[in-house]
Design an enzyme around this catalytic site. Structure first.
Site, PDB file in Angstrom:
ATOM      1  CB  CYS A 181     -13.032  -1.940   1.625  1.00 16.76           C
ATOM      2  SG  CYS A 181     -11.851  -0.950   2.518  1.00 16.76           S
ATOM      3  CG  HIS A 182     -16.294  -1.678  -0.996  1.00 21.66           C
ATOM      4  ND1 HIS A 182     -17.107  -1.257  -0.335  1.00 21.66           N
ATOM      5  CD2 HIS A 182     -15.758  -0.906  -1.818  1.00 21.66           C
ATOM      6  CE1 HIS A 182     -17.052  -0.119  -0.296  1.00 21.66           C
ATOM      7  NE2 HIS A 182     -16.493   0.390  -0.590  1.00 21.66           N
ATOM      8  CB  CYS A 197     -37.238  14.892 -27.859  1.00 25.12           C
ATOM      9  SG  CYS A 197     -36.862  16.083 -28.693  1.00 25.12           S
ATOM     10  CG  HIS A 198     -37.005  11.696 -24.160  1.00 24.09           C
ATOM     11  ND1 HIS A 198     -36.509  10.924 -24.374  1.00 24.09           N
ATOM     12  CD2 HIS A 198     -35.985  12.573 -24.119  1.00 24.09           C
ATOM     13  CE1 HIS A 198     -34.900  10.687 -25.329  1.00 24.09           C
ATOM     14  NE2 HIS A 198     -34.888  12.166 -24.377  1.00 24.09           N
ATOM     15  CB  CYS A 203     -13.762   4.970  -2.036  1.00 25.10           C
ATOM     16  SG  CYS A 203     -15.127   4.221  -1.203  1.00 25.10           S
ATOM     17  CB  CYS A 231     -12.347  -1.092  -5.167  1.00 23.44           C
ATOM     18  SG  CYS A 231     -12.009   0.456  -6.086  1.00 23.44           S
ATOM     19  NE  ARG A 271     -19.271   6.541  -0.697  1.00 25.39           N
ATOM     20  CZ  ARG A 271     -18.280   6.631   0.405  1.00 25.39           C
ATOM     21  NH1 ARG A 271     -16.735   7.350  -0.031  1.00 25.39           N
ATOM     22  NH2 ARG A 271     -17.789   6.164   1.086  1.00 25.39           N
TER      23      ARG A 271
END
Lengths: 268, 108, 156
Positions: free
Chosen positions: A187-188, A87-88, A229, A184, A225
């Protein structure tokens, strides 16, 4: 709770002798495409040797996964007797595709990330079995497709149908969780550039995923990930491809808007 | 999934006397034999223990590896190009399995 | 990043010695209580190489501080004309703080053109990396460099 108590929690509960002795990087360093306004790719937080490993297309071990994807692109599978290429055509048709994921899918009334889009192609168009999350095949194809957009700026939609998911993702990002009671953002955002023992806290950007992580000695997805975390703050992780992580993925990608696709990035 | 696939990068063309760099990478866990699995038992050692580079059948470079070589081993080394010919790269695993890759270089 | 900051934080990290050991065990590389040391490396060298190593001829290229002990880039180059009568035969790579001292051996030929190689190694903590080169004339050279392996706080 203010920053001071967050600091105590990080230092105390993690028992990792956190050291927020200051920003480890000079803010005035020119990071080129890896920085857009105040948004900095994880690349800019990595050690020079780690960056060198990513910079050399051959040395980058993540490219082994791209090669797996490249091979699968041509492989006919499923009852419809099709391969991706049926298809692609060539993989170059995938250029620019990755930058806008996750995307809203009206039939599902939900977001869909690239992994899920690939699997929908398999089940609906190829009549083949979906690949498992974190399998070599799904990681390989995701890396291969995202790699076609290498260097192109992340550009996800957050308005219209996306708005409620964006808000949900933002709320997740700011919600304290786990025994360590950390969000989250602690820390970030609040301690970005500070240190957790020898790790320099990055902005937690998603533009390089799936990444080759030295700690993993292999490639892993953004949801892996997220799970890591979440476990690290002693909270129960959500499932791969869960609604919670899809919304979080949208928010995280928006945080990194304009940063280049680096897949497969190399990170510590 | 597909077999373990090695990658090599050599210059396709070189001048006689030129020292060319050869880079190699192979997907491999390099299981050290020190790790324990979920059942608490040691996972047996399984590493690539030797790499060989032959040019037109002559061994020009080799390397013995121990478990301290990282997963997905990378190795770069050099060779003086003298004549046109074919490389054969070989990775030998514990237990004797071999992974081979060939590549041609034209020397003018 | 500045070296001072990393060193400082490492020193602090080392205060929690048990956490330090745990991290290494979790990394799956260091069996508790079992690792090589300088003497083990000396013994390994004696087993592989004849003659007493001298200093010189070897240039090592590896980071002073490694971000992750799983994958530490290491390269060396030995000074030599790499001619038919004068070349580097073998280079051995050792680590003083891993479960066993041997890392790799590299076999060169005059065809090699230069005695240089680079690879990536595992390091179970801060330790010395030792390079020993055997020349075609029987001479042996040795070089040593310490690599500090930092311990991160982000498990994940």
């Amino acid at each position: 709770m203010g920053n001071t108590s967050s600091k105590l929690i990080l230092a105390g509960c993690l028992a990792l002798t956190a050291c927020f002795a200051g920003k480890a990087f000079a803010a005035d360093k020119n990071w080129g495409q890896y920085q857009v306004e105040d948004r900095r790719s994880g690349y800019t937080f990595a050690a020079p040797e780690t960056r060198a490993m990513q910079d050399d297309n051959f040395q980058n071990p993540g490219m082994l996964w791209a090669e797996i994807g490249e091979e699968l692109w041509e492989k006919t599978e499923g009852e419809a007797g099709k391969a991706c290429a049926s298809c692609h055509n060539g993989p170059e048709t995938m250029k620019g595709v990755a930058v806008s994921y996750p995307k809203y899918v009206a039939e599902k009334k939900n977001l869909e990330n690239l992994e899920q889009r690939i699997n929908r192609c398999r089940t609906e168009n190829m009549k083949a079995k979906p690949w498992k999350y974190e399998s070599k095949e799904l990681l390989g194809m995701t890396v291969f497709v995202r790699n076609q957009s290498l260097g192109m700026p992340i550009n996800v939609k957050v308005d219209g149908d996306y708005a409620p998911f964006f808000e949900k993702g933002k709320a997740f990002y700011e919600q304290r969780r786990g025994q360590l009671d950390l969000a989250c953002k602690h820390c970030h955002e609040d301690f970005e550039g500070g240190q957790l023992r020898a790790n320099i806290l990055s902005q937690g950007q998603g533009n390089g995923f799936p990444v080759y992580r030295l700690k993993w000695s292999g490639v892993g997805s953004l949801h892996r990930r997220f799970r890591g975390c979440n476990k690290q703050v002693r909270s129960k992780p959500y499932g791969y491809g869960s609604d919670e992580y899809l919304a979080l993925e949208l928010y995280v990608m928006w945080r990194g808007r304009g940063l280049p696709v680096e897949t497969p990035a190399v990170r510590n | 999934m597909a077999n373990i696939k090695p990658r090599v990068r050599i210059p396709r063309k070189a001048k006689a006397g030129e020292v060319v760099e050869i880079k190699s990478l192979i997907e491999h866990k390099m299981e050290t034999g020190q790790r324990k699995g979920k059942d608490g038992k040691k996972i047996p050692r399984k590493i690539i223990n030797r790499f060989e580079c032959k040019f037109e059948g002559d061994l020009v470079f080799a390397s013995d590896w121990h478990p301290a070589i990282s997963a997905n081993p990378y190795l770069a080394f050099h060779m003086r190009a003298e004549k046109t010919g074919e490389f054969e790269f070989k990775w030998i695993e514990d237990g004797g399995a071999e992974y081979v890759k060939k590549a041609k270089m034209t020397v003018s | 990043m500045t070296e001072t900051q990393l060193t400082l934080s490492r020193r602090q990290a080392l205060k929690g010695a048990s956490a330090f050991a745990l991290t290494l065990v979790a990394a799956g590389f260091l069996a508790p209580g079992a690792h090589a040391d300088a003497a083990a490396v000396d013994a390994a060298i004696k087993k592989l190489v004849k003659g007493t190593p001298e200093e010189g001829k070897i240039k090592m290229d590896l980071p002073q501080i490694a971000e992750n002990g799983n994958t530490v880039p290491v390269a060396f180059e030995v000074e030599s004309p790499m001619s038919k009568d004068d070349y580097v035969k073998t280079v051995h790579l050792f680590a003083e703080g891993n479960p066993s001292p041997e890392v790799a051996s590299f076999y060169f030929t005059p065809q090699s053109g230069m005695a240089r190689a680079s690879t990536r190694m595992r390091m179970a903590g801060t330790q010395n990396v030792v390079v020993v080169a055997e020349m075609s004339n029987g001479k042996v050279y040795m070089a040593k460099q310490q690599v500090k392996v930092t311990i991160g706080g982000c498990g994940g």
